[in-house]
Design a protein around this motif. Sequence first.
Motif, PDB file in Angstrom:
ATOM      1  N   LEU A 266      29.001  87.978  41.693  1.00 52.56           N
ATOM      2  CA  LEU A 266      28.365  86.724  41.277  1.00 52.56           C
ATOM      3  C   LEU A 266      29.442  85.824  40.685  1.00 52.56           C
ATOM      4  CD1 LEU A 266      25.712  85.109  40.844  1.00 52.56           C
ATOM      5  CD2 LEU A 266      25.703  86.027  38.510  1.00 52.56           C
ATOM      6  N   SER A 267      29.873  84.891  41.480  1.00 53.12           N
ATOM      7  CA  SER A 267      30.905  83.960  41.015  1.00 53.12           C
ATOM      8  C   SER A 267      30.249  82.638  40.626  1.00 53.12           C
ATOM      9  CB  SER A 267      31.925  83.716  42.128  1.00 53.12           C
ATOM     10  OG  SER A 267      32.581  84.935  42.457  1.00 53.12           O
ATOM     11  N   PRO A 268      30.797  81.946  39.648  1.00 55.56           N
ATOM     12  CA  PRO A 268      30.227  80.654  39.259  1.00 55.56           C
ATOM     13  C   PRO A 268      30.352  79.645  40.389  1.00 55.56           C
ATOM     14  CG  PRO A 268      32.347  80.989  38.210  1.00 55.56           C
ATOM     15  CD  PRO A 268      31.998  82.290  38.871  1.00 55.56           C
ATOM     16  N   GLY A 269      29.389  78.713  40.399  1.00 54.20           N
ATOM     17  CA  GLY A 269      29.428  77.698  41.454  1.00 54.20           C
ATOM     18  C   GLY A 269      30.502  76.662  41.233  1.00 54.20           C
ATOM     19  N   GLY A 270      31.013  76.592  40.008  1.00 55.62           N
ATOM     20  CA  GLY A 270      32.056  75.618  39.718  1.00 55.62           C
ATOM     21  C   GLY A 270      32.650  75.855  38.348  1.00 55.62           C
ATOM     22  N   ARG A 271      33.427  74.909  37.929  1.00 53.72           N
ATOM     23  CA  ARG A 271      34.084  74.970  36.625  1.00 53.72           C
ATOM     24  C   ARG A 271      33.922  73.631  35.912  1.00 53.72           C
ATOM     25  NH1 ARG A 271      36.584  79.977  34.804  1.00 53.72           N
ATOM     26  NH2 ARG A 271      36.675  81.275  36.682  1.00 53.72           N
TER      27      ARG A 271
END
Length: 265
Positions: free
Chosen positions: A35-40
Amino acid sequence: MDDGDHDPGYTVGRLAGIAKVTVRTLHHYDEIGLLSPGGRTPAGYRRYGEAELDRLQQILFYRELGFPLEEIAAILDDRTVGPSEHLRRQRELIGDRIRKLEELAAAVERAMEARTLGIQLTPEEKFEVFGADYQEDWEDEAQQRWGETAAWQQSRQRTARYTKADWERIKTEADAVNDALVAAYTAGAAPDGESAAAAVERHREHIGLNFYDCGPRMHRCLGDMYVADPRFTETYEKLAPGLAQWLRDAIHANADRLERGGEQG
């Protein structure tokens, strides 16, 4: 700070709070690519969107069912499976879990009955006779509930001599007694009729022959317990819906008949 409320989406801290997991867990999921973040954020902090929230819900569902993280990743990353198929799979998995819990509940009932009847088996034999889910911890309640009664003492004295073969025979006989009860009930036998009387008399005699003297009065008390205690009720309801109440009524009718005929107990 892992903040920045002017940006859309969820910070790692907020997502952890919503999902009731730790921030460390979300960091780990990111590190392994689950589960990676959609952005920063402009400051470089993780930002999660609705798609990541949905994926986290899926992850936690499969984790609750005991799937390893590697297998969860393979399931969720399978592009040939759409959202509807995932829901169908989840419904099937929930059904499997419900059936497993029902089996465990039935095992609890068998264990309680075993303790009530004073079973004298080794732990290994208990597992073999009563199923792999048998746990001796379930036996304590019956001891506390009936330990001071004459019936309990008589049952303990009789069963102290029983072997594993005796218990296997008794279980087979008990299954046959239950089959006869179900057959009479499903055939529409009236609780105060002859076929019901024959079936419940067989039930009473099985107890009397193997465990303790079970006169009409004692049998009537057992019948009442089958509807008063939801655990016993469930045992008979699983054999046939409505059986518990029918059995109670048939036991009462048979006890009345025996007492009119002069048998007391």
